[in-house]
Write an enzyme that holds these catalytic residues in place. Structure first.
Site, PDB file in Angstrom:
ATOM      1  N   GLU A   1     -19.868  12.600  23.425  1.00  7.60           N
ATOM      2  CA  GLU A   1     -20.261  12.142  22.088  1.00  7.60           C
ATOM      3  C   GLU A   1     -21.474  12.859  21.519  1.00  7.60           C
ATOM      4  O   GLU A   1     -22.432  12.228  21.072  1.00  7.60           O
ATOM      5  CB  GLU A   1     -20.549  10.632  22.103  1.00  7.60           C
ATOM      6  CG  GLU A   1     -19.337   9.781  22.423  1.00  7.60           C
ATOM      7  CD  GLU A   1     -19.598   8.289  22.210  1.00  7.60           C
ATOM      8  OE1 GLU A   1     -20.772   7.881  22.194  1.00  7.60           O
ATOM      9  OE2 GLU A   1     -18.615   7.548  22.058  1.00  7.60           O
TER      10      GLU A   1
ATOM     11  N   GLU B   1     -12.377   7.044  25.945  1.00  4.53           N
ATOM     12  CA  GLU B   1     -12.900   5.668  25.872  1.00  4.53           C
ATOM     13  C   GLU B   1     -12.150   4.923  24.773  1.00  4.53           C
ATOM     14  O   GLU B   1     -11.885   5.485  23.709  1.00  4.53           O
ATOM     15  CB  GLU B   1     -14.387   5.618  25.523  1.00  4.53           C
ATOM     16  CG  GLU B   1     -15.303   6.184  26.590  1.00  4.53           C
ATOM     17  CD  GLU B   1     -16.786   6.119  26.206  1.00  4.53           C
ATOM     18  OE1 GLU B   1     -17.178   5.238  25.409  1.00  4.53           O
ATOM     19  OE2 GLU B   1     -17.544   6.957  26.713  1.00  4.53           O
TER      20      GLU B   1
HETATM   21  C1  BGP Z   1     -19.866   5.022  23.681  1.00  8.97           C
HETATM   22  C2  BGP Z   1     -20.530   5.569  24.897  1.00  8.97           C
HETATM   23  C3  BGP Z   1     -20.457   4.706  26.098  1.00  8.97           C
HETATM   24  C4  BGP Z   1     -20.428   3.222  25.842  1.00  8.97           C
HETATM   25  C5  BGP Z   1     -19.635   2.827  24.615  1.00  8.97           C
HETATM   26  C6  BGP Z   1     -19.870   1.414  24.142  1.00  8.97           C
HETATM   27  O1  BGP Z   1     -20.598   5.421  22.568  1.00  8.97           O
HETATM   28  O2  BGP Z   1     -19.998   6.808  25.270  1.00  8.97           O
HETATM   29  O3  BGP Z   1     -21.463   5.129  26.976  1.00  8.97           O
HETATM   30  O4  BGP Z   1     -21.662   2.665  25.942  1.00  8.97           O
HETATM   31  O5  BGP Z   1     -19.852   3.656  23.526  1.00  8.97           O
HETATM   32  O6  BGP Z   1     -21.048   1.355  23.410  1.00  8.97           O
HETATM   33  P1  BGP Z   1     -22.127   0.221  23.648  1.00  8.97           P
HETATM   34  O7  BGP Z   1     -22.428   0.246  25.109  1.00  8.97           O
HETATM   35  O8  BGP Z   1     -23.298   0.603  22.825  1.00  8.97           O
HETATM   36  O9  BGP Z   1     -21.518  -1.054  23.222  1.00  8.97           O
END
Ligand code: BGP
Length: 468
Positions: free
Chosen positions: A167, A367
């Site tokens: 990201e 993800e």
């Molecule tokens: C993405 C990241 C992850 C994870 C996910 C959920 O941006 O790659 O590392 O954290 O989002 O986000 P959050 O944990 O802020 O809810």
């Protein structure tokens, strides 16, 4: 049933985590601190930090056995840069860090689970930040490449799928871990300089991987954050396109086509934010284009026109304001999670079509998932029907895209197990496996299979057909 599936035989059903969010073992085995560790520690009076997390560092054999029980075919994970190069500037890697990942990869191999490995998931070594200003400095690229080379050389016999940077497009907006310098335009210049240096690091890691591991495949993975026009007014349609172009496609164009899109450079120049891009840089970007495209999908946005004199917000995750171009507004047609993330399975299918049609490169979902404050019921189980629903709805849309010709390599839901959220501690849970701990009390870290574990197990066993 499985033979009728639209998913090709090589398709990998997987789940994700990242090192700093799951491992714990903060200084174990000579590990150094990362900027992500420090950012989490700054909120440690309220939220779980990264010191114990889910303690995958010690409990990985149990967790990998659970992955096997689930039927996972891939595990998308990351290597913690600071286990391999604790300060970031060392010339030789830390052997205890290498040994840890050797054990993890061997354990995954025992069960036939394919690792999909991110090199850099937010955890820049603190030493590189303190000594060099992190990605502000071109020298950081060299340290990253030394780290990437070490990983390719030590783990390339077992890792065939690599992801360079997680990201980058969102990371560039995370000031608490990137620390851009100055205020106002100076800060934006700093942000875009760092971003450019990460593009170079990505391209050089891709080229190095091609040279050292010709049979491996490598790509970056992006936060895919698409926008709908808030209305059919042409200015709002333009606003939504600008949001996509300036915050999504600029990055994928560099990764896939090896060059910045002109419109993006125009926007940077308009504000005096353009980084130094040398002829040599252009050649590096051109040479290091990716083999596929990874993307993370959680939400969509609605965008409307934004007057040039509106106060800017270039970092808000859910409320970007880019004066003269667009700003995000709520989409009244979508429901949101308790954390305000709007849920949009159809947008997932649209994203798959859009990326496939633009690039004709295979796609990998690295993800996709839902963060909620799950609770253990009196019967000792975690009844997360909303997660089962989320998974089914998104996988149904992906299946439709695959049926209509989009080439998808793998789907990795976020996250395999509960971990420290990058924004909201341990109570915002994404896992199929519940970790019994509170924000500030790590307790025994007992693992409990949530109801969604069984849902996903069935989906995998039926090769994406059993969607309830
Ligand atoms: C993405 C990241 C992850 C994870 C996910 C959920 O941006 O790659 O590392 O954290 O989002 O986000 P959050 O944990 O802020 O809810």
């Amino acid at each position: 049933m499985a033979s009728e599936s639209v998913f090709p035989p090589a398709f990998l059903w997987g789940a994700s985590t990242s090192a700093f969010q799951v491992e714990g073992g903060l200084t174990a085995g000579g590990k150094g601190l990362s900027v992500a560790d420090v950012a989490a520690r700054a909120k440690a009076d309220v939220y779980a930090d990264t010191s114990v997390a889910a303690n995958f560092y010690e409990l990985y054999p149990e967790d990998i056995a659970l992955m096997a029980e689930l039927g996972l075919q891939s595990y998308r994970m990351s290597i913690n840069w600071t286990r391999i190069y604790p300060h970031g500037t060392e010339q030789e890697p830390n052997s205890e860090g290498l040994a840890f990942y050797n054990r993890v990869f061997d354990e995954l191999a025992r069960y036939g689970i394919e690792p999909i490995v991110t090199l850099y998931h937010f955890d820049l070594p603190l030493g590189l930040h303190e000594d060099l200003g992190g990605w502000e400095s071109r020298a950081t690229i060299e340290h990253f490449i030394r780290y990437a080379r070490t990983c390719f050389e030590h783990f390339g016999d077992r890792v065939k799928w690599w992801l360079t940077i997680n990201e980058q497009n969102l990371l560039a907006r995370k000031d608490k871990i990137m620390h851009p310098q100055g205020e106002g335009d100076e800060r934006e210049r700093s942000r875009h300089r760092m971003n450019h240096h990460m593009f170079l690091a990505n391209a050089r890691a891709v080229s190095l991987c091609h040279e050292l591991l010709p049979d491996a495949r490598i790509a970056p993975t992006i936060a895919w954050l698409p926008s709908y026009p808030a209305t059919a007014h042409p200015d709002d349609v333009r606003a939504a396109r600008d949001a996509d172009d300036l915050y999504n496609y600029y990055a994928t164009d560099v990764y896939v086509r090896g060059a910045y899109p002109e419109r993006y450079l125009f926007w940077l120049r308009e504000h005096g934010w353009e980084p130094e891009i040398t002829a040599e840089d252009e050649a590096v970007l051109k040479a290091g284009t990716c083999d596929f495209l990874g993307f993370n999908y959680y939400v969509t946005f609605a965008a409307e026109r934004c007057p040039p004199d509106a106060p800017a917000d270039y970092t808000a995750i859910l409320a970007l304001v880019v004066p003269g171009r667009f700003r995000y507004v709520p989409n009244p047609f979508l429901e949101a999670t308790e954390y305000g993330w709007q849920i949009d399975p159809v947008g997932f299918r649209t994203s798959l079509f859009d990326l496939w049609e633009r690039y004709r490169l295979p796609l990998m979902i690295t993800e996709n998932g839902i963060g909620t404050a799950d609770v253990v019921s009196e019967d000792g189980a975690v009844h997360d029907d909303y997660r089962s629903l989320y998974l089914r709805d998104h996988i149904r849309e992906m299946r439709q895209a695959v049926a209509e010709g989009v080439e998808v390599l793998s789907y990795n839901m976020w996250s395999f197990i509960d971990i420290v959220s990058s924004s909201s501690g341990f109570s915002k849970r994404y896992g199929l496996v519940y970790v019994d701990r509170d924000e500030l009390d790590a307790k025994q870290l007992r693992r409990i299979r949530k109801d969604s574990f069984e849902t996903y197990r069935r989906i995998i066993a039926s090769n994406g057909e059993d969607l309830g």
